[in-house]
Design a protein around this motif. Structure first.
Motif, PDB file in Angstrom:
ATOM      1  N   GLU A 160       0.887  -1.188  -0.089  1.00 19.40           N
ATOM      2  CA  GLU A 160       0.146   0.011  -0.006  1.00 19.40           C
ATOM      3  C   GLU A 160       0.750   1.274  -0.003  1.00 19.40           C
ATOM      4  O   GLU A 160       2.098   1.229   0.482  1.00 19.40           O
ATOM      5  CB  GLU A 160      -0.898  -0.053   1.183  1.00 19.40           C
ATOM      6  N   ILE A 161       0.242   2.388  -0.378  1.00 22.73           N
ATOM      7  CA  ILE A 161       1.313   3.544  -0.654  1.00 22.73           C
ATOM      8  C   ILE A 161       1.896   3.996   0.698  1.00 22.73           C
ATOM      9  O   ILE A 161       2.973   4.585   0.541  1.00 22.73           O
ATOM     10  CB  ILE A 161       0.250   4.700  -1.362  1.00 22.73           C
ATOM     11  N   PHE A 162       1.073   4.170   1.786  1.00 22.88           N
ATOM     12  CA  PHE A 162       1.443   4.813   3.023  1.00 22.88           C
ATOM     13  C   PHE A 162       2.605   3.825   3.501  1.00 22.88           C
ATOM     14  O   PHE A 162       3.919   4.641   3.976  1.00 22.88           O
ATOM     15  CB  PHE A 162       0.505   4.887   4.142  1.00 22.88           C
ATOM     16  N   PRO A 163       2.791   2.450   3.564  1.00 25.54           N
ATOM     17  CA  PRO A 163       3.941   1.943   4.063  1.00 25.54           C
ATOM     18  C   PRO A 163       4.981   1.794   2.986  1.00 25.54           C
ATOM     19  O   PRO A 163       6.236   2.184   3.574  1.00 25.54           O
ATOM     20  CB  PRO A 163       3.411   0.309   4.120  1.00 25.54           C
ATOM     21  N   GLY A 164       4.705   2.163   1.774  1.00 26.47           N
ATOM     22  CA  GLY A 164       5.842   2.414   0.941  1.00 26.47           C
ATOM     23  C   GLY A 164       6.608   3.761   0.858  1.00 26.47           C
ATOM     24  O   GLY A 164       7.789   3.724   1.006  1.00 26.47           O
ATOM     25  N   ILE A 165       5.648   4.952   1.468  1.00 22.94           N
ATOM     26  CA  ILE A 165       6.323   5.980   1.577  1.00 22.94           C
ATOM     27  C   ILE A 165       7.207   5.910   2.933  1.00 22.94           C
ATOM     28  O   ILE A 165       8.344   6.484   2.948  1.00 22.94           O
ATOM     29  CB  ILE A 165       5.359   7.376   1.919  1.00 22.94           C
ATOM     30  N   LEU A 166       6.832   5.056   3.886  1.00 23.41           N
ATOM     31  CA  LEU A 166       7.587   5.052   5.189  1.00 23.41           C
ATOM     32  C   LEU A 166       8.745   4.243   4.837  1.00 23.41           C
ATOM     33  O   LEU A 166       9.900   4.507   5.469  1.00 23.41           O
ATOM     34  CB  LEU A 166       6.781   4.630   6.215  1.00 23.41           C
ATOM     35  N   LEU A 167       8.698   3.200   4.183  1.00 27.77           N
ATOM     36  CA  LEU A 167       9.878   2.676   3.759  1.00 27.77           C
ATOM     37  C   LEU A 167      11.058   3.207   2.829  1.00 27.77           C
ATOM     38  O   LEU A 167      12.085   2.898   3.091  1.00 27.77           O
ATOM     39  CB  LEU A 167       9.290   1.217   3.322  1.00 27.77           C
ATOM     40  N   HIS A 168      10.482   4.087   2.166  1.00 23.08           N
ATOM     41  CA  HIS A 168      11.537   4.879   1.388  1.00 23.08           C
ATOM     42  C   HIS A 168      11.932   5.686   2.197  1.00 23.08           C
ATOM     43  O   HIS A 168      13.520   6.328   1.815  1.00 23.08           O
ATOM     44  CB  HIS A 168      10.811   5.747   0.263  1.00 23.08           C
ATOM     45  N   ASN A 169      11.751   6.280   3.526  1.00 20.44           N
ATOM     46  CA  ASN A 169      12.286   7.131   4.378  1.00 20.44           C
ATOM     47  C   ASN A 169      13.184   6.277   5.261  1.00 20.44           C
ATOM     48  O   ASN A 169      14.117   6.653   5.913  1.00 20.44           O
ATOM     49  CB  ASN A 169      11.487   8.044   4.944  1.00 20.44           C
ATOM     50  N   LEU A 170      12.650   4.981   5.497  1.00 24.45           N
ATOM     51  CA  LEU A 170      13.457   4.280   6.620  1.00 24.45           C
ATOM     52  C   LEU A 170      14.496   3.263   6.101  1.00 24.45           C
ATOM     53  O   LEU A 170      15.686   2.769   6.798  1.00 24.45           O
ATOM     54  CB  LEU A 170      12.321   3.295   7.662  1.00 24.45           C
ATOM     55  N   GLY A 171      14.372   3.052   4.784  1.00 21.91           N
ATOM     56  CA  GLY A 171      15.339   2.199   4.111  1.00 21.91           C
ATOM     57  C   GLY A 171      15.753   2.722   2.887  1.00 21.91           C
ATOM     58  O   GLY A 171      15.658   3.762   2.371  1.00 21.91           O
ATOM     59  N   ASP A 172      16.551   1.864   2.311  1.00 27.18           N
ATOM     60  CA  ASP A 172      17.232   2.198   0.908  1.00 27.18           C
ATOM     61  C   ASP A 172      16.998   0.942  -0.195  1.00 27.18           C
ATOM     62  O   ASP A 172      16.560  -0.171   0.159  1.00 27.18           O
ATOM     63  CB  ASP A 172      18.635   2.332   0.904  1.00 27.18           C
TER      64      ASP A 172
END
Length: 562
Positions: A82-94
């Motif tokens: 889903e989009i929101f976990p995706g946004i978070l993972l782009h900021n928490l991970g690489d």
């Protein structure tokens, strides 16, 4: 190595789940938040507010507080779709590759360089950075990256098919060298390596096992560490050991609101620094009008969210191309944009979004908007008359207020444009029921949307126009177009989709996309309707707020005046 049997099993399992879960997230879980970036509900701003979360930034702090109505089901990169976990993972991970901020130019991220590709376009050799550690101090290397990709494919999460269908093997061929071999050439592979799920995780915390996920924690390599993860708030702290550009702020405090009205009122009363996803059109219009007096910024961006109508060719008379073309001619996108979205959307005339240079407004060129003269000619040619009118059903998920308004706007427009010749019935079903029946051919037409998995045109053509099993006589019996409810089958479309996936020359690939759009215009298995616009609102003194052309939201760029 991913066995071909397991890959096929995952492909079958996730082909329908992909459509259902993406749609359920947008239409069910959000209960009326009808698409990922702009939500058109009917409520107006009220005085209702929610209490400020404990993590909200305090005066004088360089932490950024952000409000949203989106929720995160999981932070496990092998299961987040889903989009929101995706946004978070782009900021928490690489990821292995990313995009230069503000552009669509691919650049290495955890990869040290762009990949070396074999002559047969099957093997990608990727050198990796040597200065990266995880949030818990675990060193990053090729073995860890290979483990993470294998876990993504083998654990059976919702997005597993994205890699499992493509990758034949992945292995560490050196301490900092990864080698990935594909089943067949895939021109968009490097773009696929930007997907948020392709973020490494440490093997001593995560495991490879069917169904094994860690939804409420995350250990990665990104610029932020996860400090708190609750149903109503999420806290990201700065990763002081990050290998790359350090965040321009002291951390991010995210407050999750139960309604757009609560988000609106908290933002206008300075309860959060940034409001992002989602507000309804009335609230967006009010914030735009009041920006100067309220001392806040309005950041508007286009999106790659495609909204469309799927036409089921297995149900008469939609098996007649003239009828499908007539429906395309009757659609008035400008009317929909103004009446439903108050101009906060963009009319769309291809399945490919306007942000891609290969976009061509083929349906506008062929059918225009509200072209009832052309529609009447096509319908009469197909045998319809006032004595034998064309009866058309439009279905949408019951939780979607926006699609209700769109469907009824189309009904009024069609029936007033061709009185007596066309009648429209608007029908609705609960989201899980509707999306569970789409691939069974239950509905003549469905209003739906599509959010891309990665920034490449492939993800806007293959899921719609390809079919694995079928014929032009039987239509699609198994494959992407079945899952999207059109059951479209075209040998030519299958050939073109396969050709663009294997074509490495960008200019030659553009011509293939042009040919695919010509097929869309001629065969009309779907009718593109609109693209969303994305809005972010930030108070005075907040800078660096931007939605990327690839739709990512880079929180580490945001800063606050002291």
């Amino acid at each position: 190595m991913m066995s071909s049997g397991l890959s096929r099993l995952l492909q079958i399992r996730h082909a329908l789940a992909r459509r259902q879960w993406r749609s359920l997230f947008r239409f069910g879980t959000l209960l009326g938040l009808c698409f990922a970036f702009i939500v058109a509900c009917t409520s107006s701003p009220t005085s209702e507010t929610e209490g400020t979360a404990e993590t909200a930034s305090e005066a004088g702090s360089d932490r950024i507080s952000m409000g949203t109505t989106l929720t995160a089901r999981t932070l496990d990169p092998a299961d987040a779709y889903e989009i929101f976990p995706g946004i978070l993972l782009h900021n928490l991970g690489d990821q292995l590759y990313a995009y230069e901020p503000g552009t669509t130019e691919l650049i290495p991220q955890l990869a040290a360089e762009m990949p070396t590709v074999s002559e047969d376009n099957l093997t990608y050799t990727i050198p990796l950075r040597e200065d990266v550690v995880f949030h818990d101090g675990t060193p990053f290397n090729a073995e860890v990256m290979a483990f993470s990709l294998e876990r993504f494919m083998q654990n059976g999460g919702r997005p597993a098919f994205l890699l499992a269908d493509r990758i034949a093997s992945v292995e560490a061929t050196g301490e900092y060298e990864l080698t990935v071999t594909l089943n067949s050439p895939f021109a968009a592979f490097t773009a696929l390596m930007t997907f948020w799920g392709v973020t490494p995780v440490p093997p001593d915390v995560y495991e490879i096992a069917e169904g094994s996920f860690i939804p409420d924690n995350f250990i990665g390599t990104g610029p932020y560490k996860l400090a708190e993860f609750n149903s109503d708030s999420i806290k990201l702290d700065v990763n002081e050991d990050y290998w790359g550009e350090k965040p321009a702020n002291g951390g991010i405090d995210i407050q999750i609101f139960t309604s757009p009205a609560n988000l609106y009122n908290t933002f206008t009363t300075n309860g959060v620094d940034v409001a992002y996803q989602t507000l309804d059109p009335d609230q967006i219009a009010a914030l735009e009008r009041e920006a100067d007096t309220g001392n806040w910024q309005v950041i508007e961006a286009g999106t790659t969210v495609v909204n469309y109508m799927s036409l089921n060719q297995k149900i008469e008379p939609l098996n007649d191309v003239r009828v499908r073309q007539a429906i395309a001619a009757m659609i008035d996108r400008e009317l929909v944009n103004e009446r439903v979205f108050q101009g906060q959307a963009e009319p769309l005339y291809s399945l490919i979004p306007t942000s891609f240079d290969v976009y061509e407004p083929v349906l506008q060129q062929a059918y225009g908007d509200g072209n009832f003269e052309q529609a009447e000619s096509l319908l009469r040619e197909a045998g319809f008359s006032e004595d034998n009118p064309f009866n058309f059903e439009i279905w949408y998920p019951s939780a979607s207020t926006t699609r209700s308004i769109v469907a009824n706007t189309l009904k009024e427009s069609f029936e007033s444009g061709l009185p007596g010749l066309v009648t429209v019935t608007v029908q609705t079903a609960e989201s899980a029921t509707l999306w569970g029946n789409v691939d069974k051919g239950v509905y003549p037409s469905v209003l739906a949307n599509w959010y891309p998995d990665y920034y490449d045109v492939d993800t806007f053509v293959q899921p719609f126009l390809s079919c694995e099993v079928g014929s032009e006589a039987t239509l699609c019996e198994q494959g992407a177009s079945q899952g999207n409810g059109s059951f479209y089958y075209s040998d030519r479309a299958n050939e073109l989709v396969a050709a663009q996936q294997s074509e490495q020359d960008p200019e030659a690939r553009k011509q293939i996309f042009k040919d695919l759009q010509t097929l869309l215009k001629e065969d009309v298995p779907y009718i593109p309707l609109w693209q969303n616009k994305d809005y972010v609102f930030a108070h005075e003194g907040i800078s660096g707020v931007a939605v990327q052309p690839t739709q990512q939201f880079l929180m580490w760029q945001i800063s606050k005046e002291g």
